[in-house]
Design a protein around this motif. Structure first.
Motif, PDB file in Angstrom:
ATOM      1  N   UNK A   6      37.553  38.068   0.346  1.00  0.00           N
ATOM      2  CA  UNK A   6      38.725  37.729   1.176  1.00  0.00           C
ATOM      3  C   UNK A   6      40.017  38.017   0.413  1.00  0.00           C
ATOM      4  N   UNK A   7      40.891  38.754   1.051  1.00  0.00           N
ATOM      5  CA  UNK A   7      42.167  39.091   0.400  1.00  0.00           C
ATOM      6  C   UNK A   7      43.015  37.833   0.225  1.00  0.00           C
ATOM      7  N   UNK A   8      43.780  37.815  -0.844  1.00  0.00           N
ATOM      8  CA  UNK A   8      44.703  36.714  -1.123  1.00  0.00           C
ATOM      9  C   UNK A   8      45.917  36.847  -0.207  1.00  0.00           C
TER      10      UNK A   8
ATOM     11  N   UNK B 245      47.960  35.216  11.483  1.00  0.00           N
ATOM     12  CA  UNK B 245      47.401  34.973  10.140  1.00  0.00           C
ATOM     13  C   UNK B 245      45.990  35.570  10.063  1.00  0.00           C
ATOM     14  N   UNK B 246      45.171  35.237  11.055  1.00  0.00           N
ATOM     15  CA  UNK B 246      43.789  35.738  11.058  1.00  0.00           C
ATOM     16  C   UNK B 246      43.740  37.261  11.121  1.00  0.00           C
ATOM     17  N   UNK B 247      44.629  37.845  11.895  1.00  0.00           N
ATOM     18  CA  UNK B 247      44.663  39.297  12.038  1.00  0.00           C
ATOM     19  C   UNK B 247      45.065  39.996  10.742  1.00  0.00           C
ATOM     20  N   UNK B 248      46.035  39.422  10.047  1.00  0.00           N
ATOM     21  CA  UNK B 248      46.467  40.007   8.766  1.00  0.00           C
ATOM     22  C   UNK B 248      45.323  39.921   7.760  1.00  0.00           C
ATOM     23  N   UNK B 249      44.637  38.785   7.761  1.00  0.00           N
ATOM     24  CA  UNK B 249      43.496  38.605   6.842  1.00  0.00           C
ATOM     25  C   UNK B 249      42.435  39.688   7.100  1.00  0.00           C
ATOM     26  N   UNK B 250      42.074  39.867   8.354  1.00  0.00           N
ATOM     27  CA  UNK B 250      41.043  40.866   8.683  1.00  0.00           C
ATOM     28  C   UNK B 250      41.490  42.268   8.300  1.00  0.00           C
TER      29      UNK B 250
ATOM     30  N   UNK C 241      43.568  43.753  -1.840  1.00  0.00           N
ATOM     31  CA  UNK C 241      43.139  42.513  -2.500  1.00  0.00           C
ATOM     32  C   UNK C 241      44.138  41.387  -2.275  1.00  0.00           C
ATOM     33  N   UNK C 242      45.406  41.752  -2.124  1.00  0.00           N
ATOM     34  CA  UNK C 242      46.423  40.751  -1.811  1.00  0.00           C
ATOM     35  C   UNK C 242      47.312  41.306  -0.704  1.00  0.00           C
ATOM     36  N   UNK C 243      47.829  40.384   0.103  1.00  0.00           N
ATOM     37  CA  UNK C 243      48.675  40.811   1.219  1.00  0.00           C
ATOM     38  C   UNK C 243      49.971  41.437   0.700  1.00  0.00           C
ATOM     39  N   UNK C 244      50.382  41.033  -0.498  1.00  0.00           N
ATOM     40  CA  UNK C 244      51.650  41.569  -1.022  1.00  0.00           C
ATOM     41  C   UNK C 244      51.563  43.068  -1.324  1.00  0.00           C
TER      42      UNK C 244
END
Lengths: 305, 253
Positions: free
Chosen positions: A1-3, A279-284, A292-295
């Motif tokens: 799971x990405x940070x 939030x869920x969509x960005x995670x997927x 690995x990270x959203x940043x």
């Protein structure tokens, strides 16, 4: 799971999704519908040092893929916020960020000082871009000099995270963003609403009591996205992007254009749970494409000509 | 919620009966729902619609919809089996008097689609062993809707603007206002009608509540768009209302 954690200066958000001021009340209005603790942050209703009644009704007009509002910063003032609202929301497990407004430099400073004293308010958003109040407000935000003056004055007395909310109703938003950065802002959020108008053809009168109002909703997204992209190239401080975000794809577009975090506004009215879906969509999205990270998404727009 | 019936009552009106898989939450007459009109691309915001009636036995919620714009016309196209996304229940509701109000007279005045919440209110008053009277107005006989439903809960008086049924004129001119002393008046309809009713009630010293329909965006007190200027300042119609006692409003001053 990405940070999903991101930083806005010293402010840590558990994810980049927050709700925009004026569209989410004080968070409590939505807590019957969603667990608001899941949000990266809540930008609460615009607050002024003195109570404000706001503008007369009618204050809203639906337009194609958007809406105009002319609420005019109706709020019960900083002291009421401190006594009646703050105790109810301070322990929410998310960042509560107060949108600070004023009609003069002194009134911005006075309101910011009061918020600085609140232990569990880690940041303020300085609103120098409200199009719906005659005095102050957008007056500061439409020139680099006005922006510099108010940001400098507030920076002197506000030690926590200072976010400056920018108006799109300017010739070059990057000039304004640079002015805010030069005076010590930790972040800029953009865009506030675009000045617009609606006319009732049967009455041959403006729909809004104030004649003009602020346009928001999906219709403003391309403009907002362009401004975030331009600003990303102009400043080093993190950008919080907003304007018409209504699903995770929109949010990812803002991140790719250069935003570190995003705010969801008008779409909360249509689907109170939209922010959680984003939030869920960005995670997927991150997981699917191996971020690995959203940043890593911030400014990851690829341009080949 | 799932549409179980869509009944056309008139060219401009339909009755939508909706059913939920779960038991419907407690709801009060005068409260409303926010409908997401997914079959109308031109419609961004939800639309506030009064709760017309709750059939607890069938777990049904009824909406009386007047087709006025894109959104309500699209709403009227929903067919049995399709689902409608609603936020509910919203708003405050009419005041239900205590049981000591027996032998008092209740007059429920509705105009046009404003009759919608009065059926639910009438049913609730009847359930409290009170006896409501209805005074319903419309432009023509064809637009006097759901009269058989109203008659289940009380006596129905009517007016039409063309005189095709009941007394000719507006509700405010009906003889019952002179001939029958009411103790409570509840009104819902076009604002000029409600203002006229409020003036009548105030001059006759009758307790009166009206249901406002200011343009809304969120429906839950977050956006502050639907405010009414009351003696307590600008308040949200969606959360402090939609029902207001006329004493709170600035209509009479």
């Amino acid at each position: 799971m990405a940070e999903l954690k991101v930083n806005i200066g010293k402010l840590l958000l558990k994810n980049p999704v927050t709700t925009a001021s004026g569209t989410f009340g004080y968070g409590t209005e939505y807590s019957d519908f969603i667990p608001v603790e899941r949000l990266g942050g809540i930008f609460v209703k615009g607050t002024t040092i003195e109570p404000r009644e706001g503008n007369p009704y009618p204050r809203m007009a639906e337009t194609s893929a958007g809406m105009l509002n002319a609420v005019g910063l109706q709020n019960k003032g900083a002291d009421y916020f401190i006594q009646a609202i703050y105790p109810k929301i301070k322990d929410l497990d998310t960042n509560i960020i107060v949108n600070v407004n004023g009609s003069s430099i002194d009134s911005y400073v006075a309101c910011a000082e009061k918020m600085a004293a609140l232990e569990l308010i880690p940041a303020i958003e300085l609103n120098i871009s409200c199009p719906n109040v005659k005095e102050g407000g957008m007056l500061f935000g439409v020139t680099a000099r006005g922006t510099a003056e108010v940001v400098r004055a507030v920076r002197k007395i506000y030690p926590k995270v200072l976010i400056v909310k920018l108006s799109p109703n300017v010739t070059d938003i990057t000039e304004i963003a640079r002015a805010a950065e030069a005076e010590g802002a930790d972040s800029v959020s953009l865009i506030n609403t675009l000045l617009g108008m609606a006319i009732d053809v049967h009455k041959r009168k403006p729909v809004l009591s104030t004649l003009t109002g602020g346009l928001s909703g999906p219709c403003v997204k391309p403009v907002a996205l362009r401004m975030v992209w331009q600003t990303y190239k102009a400043v080093k401080i993190p950008i919080i992007g907003l304007g018409g975000i209504s699903n995770w794809q929109d949010a990812v577009e803002f991140l790719l254009a250069g935003a570190t975090a995003i705010q969801i506004g008008t779409s909360n009215f249509i689907d109170p749970a939209v922010s959680l879906k984003v939030i869920d969509g960005i995670q997927s999205y991150c997981d699917e494409f191996g971020f690995k990270t959203v940043s890593e998404l911030t400014g990851a727009l690829e341009i080949t000509i | 919620m799932k549409v179980v019936e869509n009944k056309s009552l008139h060219t401009n009106y339909c009755l939508l009966k909706l059913k939920s898989d779960q038991a419907l939450p407690p709801m009060l007459p005068g409260q409303f729902v926010q409908v997401r009109v997914e079959n109308s691309p031109a419609t961004l915001l939800r639309r506030p619609i009064s709760i017309h009636y709750i059939d607890r036995d069938k777990n049904e919620l009824w909406l009386l919809v007047r087709k006025v714009g894109n959104a309500t016309r699209a709403m009227a196209k929903y067919q049995p089996g399709e689902t409608l996304n609603l936020l509910l229940p919203l708003g405050n509701g009419f005041t239900i008097p205590s049981v000591t109000a027996h032998k008092q007279n209740f007059l429920l005045i509705g105009g046009g689609v404003g009759i919608a919440p009065l059926l639910f209110l009438g049913a609730r008053l009847k359930a409290e062993n009170l006896e409501p009277n209805f005074l319903l107005g419309a432009r023509t006989k064809d637009e006097l809707l759901q009269l058989d439903e109203f008659q289940k809960f009380g006596t129905v008086y009517t007016t039409t603007e063309d005189g095709s049924q009941g007394e000719k004129g507006f509700v405010i001119h009906h003889s019952i206002l002179k001939n029958l002393r009411s103790d409570y008046i509840y009104a819902c309809g076009p604002e000029p009608m409600m203002r006229a009713v409020a003036r009548y009630a105030a001059s006759a010293l009758i307790s009166c509540e009206v249901s406002l329909e200011n343009t809304m965006a969120c429906g839950i007190g977050a956006c502050l768009c639907c405010v009414e200027n009351t003696h307590e300042g600008n308040v949200c119609v969606c959360t402090e209302g939609p029902v207001f006692n006329i004493d709170k409003l600035k209509w009479l001053s």
